[in-house]
Design a protein around this motif. Sequence first.
Motif, PDB file in Angstrom:
ATOM      1  N   ARG A  64       0.834  -1.136   0.180  1.00  0.00           N
ATOM      2  CA  ARG A  64      -0.024   0.014  -0.139  1.00  0.00           C
ATOM      3  C   ARG A  64       0.840   1.175   0.065  1.00  0.00           C
ATOM      4  NH1 ARG A  64      -3.362  -0.715   5.319  1.00  0.00           N
ATOM      5  NH2 ARG A  64      -1.622  -1.452   6.042  1.00  0.00           N
ATOM      6  N   HIS A  65       0.397   2.358  -0.341  1.00  0.00           N
ATOM      7  CA  HIS A  65       0.993   3.582  -0.296  1.00  0.00           C
ATOM      8  C   HIS A  65       1.174   4.141   1.042  1.00  0.00           C
ATOM      9  CE1 HIS A  65       1.663   8.062  -0.783  1.00  0.00           C
ATOM     10  NE2 HIS A  65       2.243   7.481  -1.775  1.00  0.00           N
ATOM     11  N   ALA A  66       2.018   4.689   1.472  1.00  0.00           N
ATOM     12  CA  ALA A  66       2.724   4.958   2.488  1.00  0.00           C
ATOM     13  C   ALA A  66       1.581   5.758   3.574  1.00  0.00           C
ATOM     14  CB  ALA A  66       3.996   5.775   2.652  1.00  0.00           C
ATOM     15  N   SER A  79       7.038  -3.800  13.008  1.00  0.00           N
ATOM     16  CA  SER A  79       8.286  -3.319  12.058  1.00  0.00           C
ATOM     17  C   SER A  79       7.551  -3.152  10.536  1.00  0.00           C
ATOM     18  CB  SER A  79       9.145  -4.504  11.796  1.00  0.00           C
ATOM     19  OG  SER A  79       8.603  -5.733  11.386  1.00  0.00           O
ATOM     20  N   VAL A  80       8.260  -2.026   9.871  1.00  0.00           N
ATOM     21  CA  VAL A  80       7.662  -1.449   8.859  1.00  0.00           C
ATOM     22  C   VAL A  80       8.949  -1.132   7.776  1.00  0.00           C
ATOM     23  CG1 VAL A  80       6.493   0.501   7.722  1.00  0.00           C
ATOM     24  CG2 VAL A  80       6.057  -0.416   9.851  1.00  0.00           C
ATOM     25  N   GLU A 143      11.918  -6.580  -5.317  1.00  0.00           N
ATOM     26  CA  GLU A 143      10.920  -7.346  -4.970  1.00  0.00           C
ATOM     27  C   GLU A 143      10.312  -6.819  -3.771  1.00  0.00           C
ATOM     28  OE1 GLU A 143       9.364 -11.933  -4.576  1.00  0.00           O
ATOM     29  OE2 GLU A 143      11.321 -11.655  -5.394  1.00  0.00           O
ATOM     30  N   MET A 144       8.855  -6.907  -3.577  1.00  0.00           N
ATOM     31  CA  MET A 144       7.999  -6.570  -2.581  1.00  0.00           C
ATOM     32  C   MET A 144       7.293  -7.422  -2.187  1.00  0.00           C
ATOM     33  SD  MET A 144       7.421  -2.547  -3.843  1.00  0.00           S
ATOM     34  CE  MET A 144       6.551  -2.073  -2.258  1.00  0.00           C
ATOM     35  N   SER A 145       6.772  -7.798  -0.845  1.00  0.00           N
ATOM     36  CA  SER A 145       5.602  -8.606  -0.382  1.00  0.00           C
ATOM     37  C   SER A 145       5.124  -7.774   1.019  1.00  0.00           C
ATOM     38  CB  SER A 145       6.181  -9.911  -0.121  1.00  0.00           C
ATOM     39  OG  SER A 145       6.810 -10.032   0.970  1.00  0.00           O
ATOM     40  N   LYS A 146       4.189  -8.435   1.443  1.00  0.00           N
ATOM     41  CA  LYS A 146       3.276  -7.814   2.603  1.00  0.00           C
ATOM     42  C   LYS A 146       4.400  -8.132   3.742  1.00  0.00           C
ATOM     43  CE  LYS A 146      -1.236  -8.407   0.923  1.00  0.00           C
ATOM     44  NZ  LYS A 146      -2.582  -9.281   1.415  1.00  0.00           N
ATOM     45  N   SER A 164       5.117  -4.966   7.575  1.00  0.00           N
ATOM     46  CA  SER A 164       4.464  -4.631   6.694  1.00  0.00           C
ATOM     47  C   SER A 164       5.265  -3.847   5.497  1.00  0.00           C
ATOM     48  CB  SER A 164       3.137  -3.636   7.014  1.00  0.00           C
ATOM     49  OG  SER A 164       3.781  -2.606   7.697  1.00  0.00           O
ATOM     50  N   VAL A 165       4.709  -3.792   4.520  1.00  0.00           N
ATOM     51  CA  VAL A 165       5.595  -2.983   3.426  1.00  0.00           C
ATOM     52  C   VAL A 165       5.021  -1.709   2.786  1.00  0.00           C
ATOM     53  CG1 VAL A 165       7.207  -3.122   1.256  1.00  0.00           C
ATOM     54  CG2 VAL A 165       7.060  -4.878   2.947  1.00  0.00           C
TER      55      VAL A 165
END
Length: 210
Positions: A64-66, A79-80, A143-146, A164-165
């Motif tokens: 999601r967008h920050a 942790s983010v 690469e991104m994930s949840k 979360s990312v």
Amino acid sequence: DALKGDLKLYKDYLINRVRKLNIRVMLQTEVTSRLVEEMSPDALIVAAGSRPIVPPIKGAELCRHASVVYDEPESAGDSVVIVGGGLVGCEVGLHLSKIGKKVTVLEMADGYAADANEMHMLALRHMIKTLGMTVITGARCTEMSKSGVKYVKEGEERELKADSVFYAVGMKSRLDTYLQLAQSAPTVIHIGDCKKVGKVDGAVHDAYYA
């Protein structure tokens, strides 16, 4: 908030001015060509803003967008990771750090918050250091994930786990909204982020001259 307190006062001032001037405000109303035709204004000012750019990175659509963390801070977990170390990414990271989250910001460039003015940048960097927020520059996210990200720094692929990312890699003008309404009134003007993505001062300048 030390960074946004004055801006909130300005926002509140504008809201109070609108109320005192008895300006009609229609909330939860989609502006269509038909609605504009019914209202028949002499001029239409389109201030539709901008939308977040989703980075062209594998798995980005899962994140999601920050900016959503301002409304849902607890959805971030403990942790983010934030992909994008511009002004938005850094300010959201500081907001989360202040409420006890462990935050890491990844930035592809060698510096961060490059879009902030000099004084604001100094304040940002001081607060980032004080709160213990981590900023990793020269980091290209692959690469991104949840639950984390993979990134390359100095030619080495690394992995970072998180609850979360989020991403904050820029915004794109809602020019399509302006174009849909461009012929719906004798005079149609687009302002602010809808015209060119920028900051509050630019939007206020556009609005005044419109």
